[in-house]
Design a protein around this motif. Structure first.
Motif, PDB file in Angstrom:
ATOM      1  N   GLN A  26     -44.795  -9.574 -26.708  1.00 32.86           N
ATOM      2  CA  GLN A  26     -43.626 -10.330 -27.175  1.00 32.86           C
ATOM      3  C   GLN A  26     -42.367  -9.620 -26.691  1.00 32.86           C
ATOM      4  O   GLN A  26     -42.167  -8.436 -26.998  1.00 32.86           O
ATOM      5  CB  GLN A  26     -43.603 -10.412 -28.708  1.00 32.86           C
ATOM      6  N   ILE A  28     -38.523  -9.349 -27.073  1.00 25.35           N
ATOM      7  CA  ILE A  28     -37.450  -9.697 -28.005  1.00 25.35           C
ATOM      8  C   ILE A  28     -36.212  -8.902 -27.605  1.00 25.35           C
ATOM      9  O   ILE A  28     -36.162  -7.682 -27.776  1.00 25.35           O
ATOM     10  CB  ILE A  28     -37.844  -9.380 -29.468  1.00 25.35           C
ATOM     11  N   GLN A  38     -33.465 -10.426 -35.107  1.00 25.39           N
ATOM     12  CA  GLN A  38     -34.547  -9.945 -34.246  1.00 25.39           C
ATOM     13  C   GLN A  38     -35.494  -9.026 -35.023  1.00 25.39           C
ATOM     14  O   GLN A  38     -36.700  -9.072 -34.820  1.00 25.39           O
ATOM     15  CB  GLN A  38     -34.001  -9.237 -33.010  1.00 25.39           C
ATOM     16  N   GLN A  41     -37.779 -11.185 -36.970  1.00 27.79           N
ATOM     17  CA  GLN A  41     -38.821 -11.706 -36.087  1.00 27.79           C
ATOM     18  C   GLN A  41     -39.888 -10.636 -35.816  1.00 27.79           C
ATOM     19  O   GLN A  41     -41.085 -10.925 -35.824  1.00 27.79           O
ATOM     20  CB  GLN A  41     -38.195 -12.186 -34.776  1.00 27.79           C
ATOM     21  N   GLN A  42     -39.461  -9.410 -35.605  1.00 25.78           N
ATOM     22  CA  GLN A  42     -40.410  -8.321 -35.376  1.00 25.78           C
ATOM     23  C   GLN A  42     -41.292  -8.106 -36.602  1.00 25.78           C
ATOM     24  O   GLN A  42     -42.516  -7.950 -36.468  1.00 25.78           O
ATOM     25  CB  GLN A  42     -39.660  -7.030 -35.037  1.00 25.78           C
TER      26      GLN A  42
END
Length: 170
Positions: A26, A28, A38, A41-42
């Motif tokens: 992934q 990002i 972010q 999201q992680q």
């Protein structure tokens, strides 16, 4: 069995490494303007993949206290012999200072920058003939070794953390 299910990177060129080892990747992009979203999201990815340990290598971002409070199992590699040269550009500052050794430190990440419990450290000699590029080259080799030792010790349950210190059993 040890498994590396995911590489999350803010460097797209690391996708090749993930593909080489058949690991999900992934990318990002993270900066000061999108850091909170972010990191969210992680964290979602870490939960989805049931990750036990995060290893920061070449991340070059300060992980927020909120992220660390939600996911405290993080090992970071720092390119200096902490507590010397905390933060960015330690090789440049070491060169300016005229040090005779440079080092690498693997430590658990905490909300305080480069101040977490130290797991592993090592040093290499440098001389007045070395330029910054030489320090960087020597340091990168050392960082790999120190990080590998720290992760191995952690995964083998040989690290006991108490306060801001560790005991690493041989």
């Amino acid at each position: 069995m040890l498994k590396f299910p995911l590489i999350i990177s803010n460097h797209s060129n690391l996708k090749v490494v993930a593909e080489q080892f058949n690991i999900d990747f992934q990318h990002i992009t993270i900066n000061k303007d999108n850091k909170a979203e972010q990191e969210t999201q992680q964290l979602e990815l870490l939960r989805k993949y049931k990750i036990d340990l995060v290893v920061l290598a070449k991340y070059m971002q300060i992980v927020s206290a909120d992220f660390i409070s939600q996911f405290p199992q993080i090992i970071n590699i720092h390119h200096s012999f902490l507590p010397a040269f905390i933060g960015a550009n330690p090789y440049h500052r070491a060169f300016e200072r005229g040090v005779k050794i440079i080092g690498a430190t693997a430590h658990y990440a905490t909300a305080d920058l480069d101040a977490g419990p130290i797991i592993e450290q090592d040093v290499v000699r440098v001389s007045h003939r070395d330029e910054v590029d030489d320090l960087v080259r020597k340091g990168k080799d050392l960082e790999r070794v120190v990080l590998a030792r720290a992760v191995r010790s952690h995964l083998q349950n040989r690290v006991l953390v108490y306060g801001n210190r560790t005991v690493v059993f041989e």
